[in-house]
Design an enzyme around this catalytic site. Sequence first.
Site, mmCIF file in Angstrom:
data_model
loop_
_atom_site.group_PDB
_atom_site.id
_atom_site.type_symbol
_atom_site.label_atom_id
_atom_site.label_comp_id
_atom_site.label_asym_id
_atom_site.label_seq_id
_atom_site.Cartn_x
_atom_site.Cartn_y
_atom_site.Cartn_z
ATOM 1 N N ASP A 19 123.882 -10.985 67.673
ATOM 2 C CA ASP A 19 123.668 -11.634 66.370
ATOM 3 C C ASP A 19 124.335 -10.926 65.181
ATOM 4 O O ASP A 19 123.716 -10.773 64.112
ATOM 5 C CB ASP A 19 122.161 -11.767 66.089
ATOM 6 C CG ASP A 19 121.456 -12.695 67.063
ATOM 7 O OD1 ASP A 19 122.051 -13.039 68.094
ATOM 8 O OD2 ASP A 19 120.288 -13.054 66.802
ATOM 9 N N ASP A 60 122.344 -16.431 66.807
ATOM 10 C CA ASP A 60 121.319 -17.378 66.401
ATOM 11 C C ASP A 60 122.064 -18.656 66.014
ATOM 12 O O ASP A 60 123.088 -18.589 65.312
ATOM 13 C CB ASP A 60 120.586 -16.825 65.162
ATOM 14 C CG ASP A 60 119.105 -16.576 65.409
ATOM 15 O OD1 ASP A 60 118.664 -16.634 66.563
ATOM 16 O OD2 ASP A 60 118.392 -16.323 64.413
ATOM 17 N N HIS A 62 120.647 -22.097 64.753
ATOM 18 C CA HIS A 62 119.509 -22.970 64.469
ATOM 19 C C HIS A 62 119.940 -24.346 63.970
ATOM 20 O O HIS A 62 120.888 -24.480 63.199
ATOM 21 C CB HIS A 62 118.601 -22.319 63.421
ATOM 22 C CG HIS A 62 117.924 -21.083 63.923
ATOM 23 N ND1 HIS A 62 117.275 -21.007 65.127
ATOM 24 C CD2 HIS A 62 117.789 -19.843 63.364
ATOM 25 C CE1 HIS A 62 116.759 -19.797 65.293
ATOM 26 N NE2 HIS A 62 117.064 -19.070 64.243
ATOM 27 N N HIS A 68 109.827 -21.470 62.582
ATOM 28 C CA HIS A 68 110.651 -20.255 62.461
ATOM 29 C C HIS A 68 111.222 -20.147 61.047
ATOM 30 O O HIS A 68 111.453 -19.052 60.549
ATOM 31 C CB HIS A 68 111.775 -20.318 63.495
ATOM 32 C CG HIS A 68 112.612 -19.091 63.609
ATOM 33 N ND1 HIS A 68 112.096 -17.863 63.952
ATOM 34 C CD2 HIS A 68 113.947 -18.893 63.443
ATOM 35 C CE1 HIS A 68 113.078 -16.965 63.992
ATOM 36 N NE2 HIS A 68 114.210 -17.567 63.672
ATOM 37 N N HIS A 82 118.193 -19.557 58.058
ATOM 38 C CA HIS A 82 119.311 -18.670 58.365
ATOM 39 C C HIS A 82 120.053 -19.192 59.597
ATOM 40 O O HIS A 82 119.479 -19.903 60.429
ATOM 41 C CB HIS A 82 118.807 -17.237 58.632
ATOM 42 C CG HIS A 82 117.853 -17.166 59.785
ATOM 43 N ND1 HIS A 82 116.498 -17.420 59.659
ATOM 44 C CD2 HIS A 82 118.049 -16.919 61.106
ATOM 45 C CE1 HIS A 82 115.921 -17.324 60.840
ATOM 46 N NE2 HIS A 82 116.831 -17.026 61.749
ATOM 47 N N LYS A 107 121.626 -19.526 70.750
ATOM 48 C CA LYS A 107 120.191 -19.683 71.044
ATOM 49 C C LYS A 107 119.465 -20.215 69.820
ATOM 50 O O LYS A 107 119.941 -20.023 68.691
ATOM 51 C CB LYS A 107 119.592 -18.328 71.443
ATOM 52 C CG LYS A 107 119.754 -17.247 70.358
ATOM 53 C CD LYS A 107 119.398 -15.875 70.870
ATOM 54 C CE LYS A 107 119.766 -14.790 69.879
ATOM 55 N NZ LYS A 107 119.056 -14.828 68.605
ATOM 56 N N CYS A 149 115.929 -9.246 67.415
ATOM 57 C CA CYS A 149 116.753 -9.826 68.487
ATOM 58 C C CYS A 149 117.334 -8.779 69.432
ATOM 59 O O CYS A 149 117.459 -9.034 70.636
ATOM 60 C CB CYS A 149 117.824 -10.722 67.885
ATOM 61 S SG CYS A 149 117.074 -12.239 67.206
HETATM 62 C C1 VGL Z 1 116.514 -12.220 63.889
HETATM 63 C C2 VGL Z 1 114.775 -12.555 62.442
HETATM 64 C C3 VGL Z 1 114.869 -13.902 62.611
HETATM 65 C C4 VGL Z 1 117.442 -11.264 64.575
HETATM 66 C C5 VGL Z 1 116.625 -13.573 64.062
HETATM 67 O O1 VGL Z 1 118.586 -11.630 64.891
HETATM 68 O O2 VGL Z 1 116.998 -10.123 64.823
HETATM 69 N N1 VGL Z 1 115.587 -11.722 63.096
HETATM 70 N N2 VGL Z 1 115.778 -14.406 63.427
#
Ligand code: VGL
Length: 199
Positions: A19, A60, A62, A68, A82, A107, A149
């Site tokens: 990520d 990520d 989304h 979330h 995000h 994901k 993550c």
């Molecule tokens: C993450 C918070 C929310 C991460 C992803 O990539 O660690 N943290 N979504």
Amino acid sequence: MTDPDFAAPAGKRALIVVDVQNDFCEGGALAVAGGAQVARDISAYLTGSHGYDLVVATRDAHIDPGAHFSDTPDYVDSWPRHCVVGTAGQELHPNLTYRDFDGVFDKGGYEAAYSGFEGENADGRGLDEFLAESGVTDVDVCGIATDYCVSATALDASMLGYVTTVLTDLTAAVAPDRLDATWEAFAASGVALGKSTDS
Ligand code: VGL
């Protein structure tokens, strides 16, 4: 006495880059302090020769992940919007100049998905399937965020049977003051801590 002829063959090693996206770096929607530097450091680590048989990335990605996302996020279970697919925030950070990934695993389309093992590559293959079929037995994990993550990905890797090491100097945390809980979870699950300078 162990007969060396019967020693298990050494498996392949993979690096999982978790990520390293614009929204998780400075200026992003869910900025993690040090994220842009981690992107730079991972690129430097991978430039030239490196010891990995495979290097994969997770993102990520989304679309509508339900609770979330929140307008009043608690930064534990809910977050500002995000890494929305189709936005600049979802793209890999420009400091991550290394792009020679053997797979990128997305994901979290319609749910929270902290672990890269919840992701799929462009062929619709999951990360575990991909690594196992590639003969990978050992993984190093780096990226953002150490306590979310990266942690979830490393814990899943260990649970799935990979010899797992988190390269702590190539990670950045959402809540650095609460990292003790992350280190404890790693210790309890057999996840080793390492540094990019170790080998
Ligand atoms: C993450 C918070 C929310 C991460 C992803 O990539 O660690 N943290 N979504």
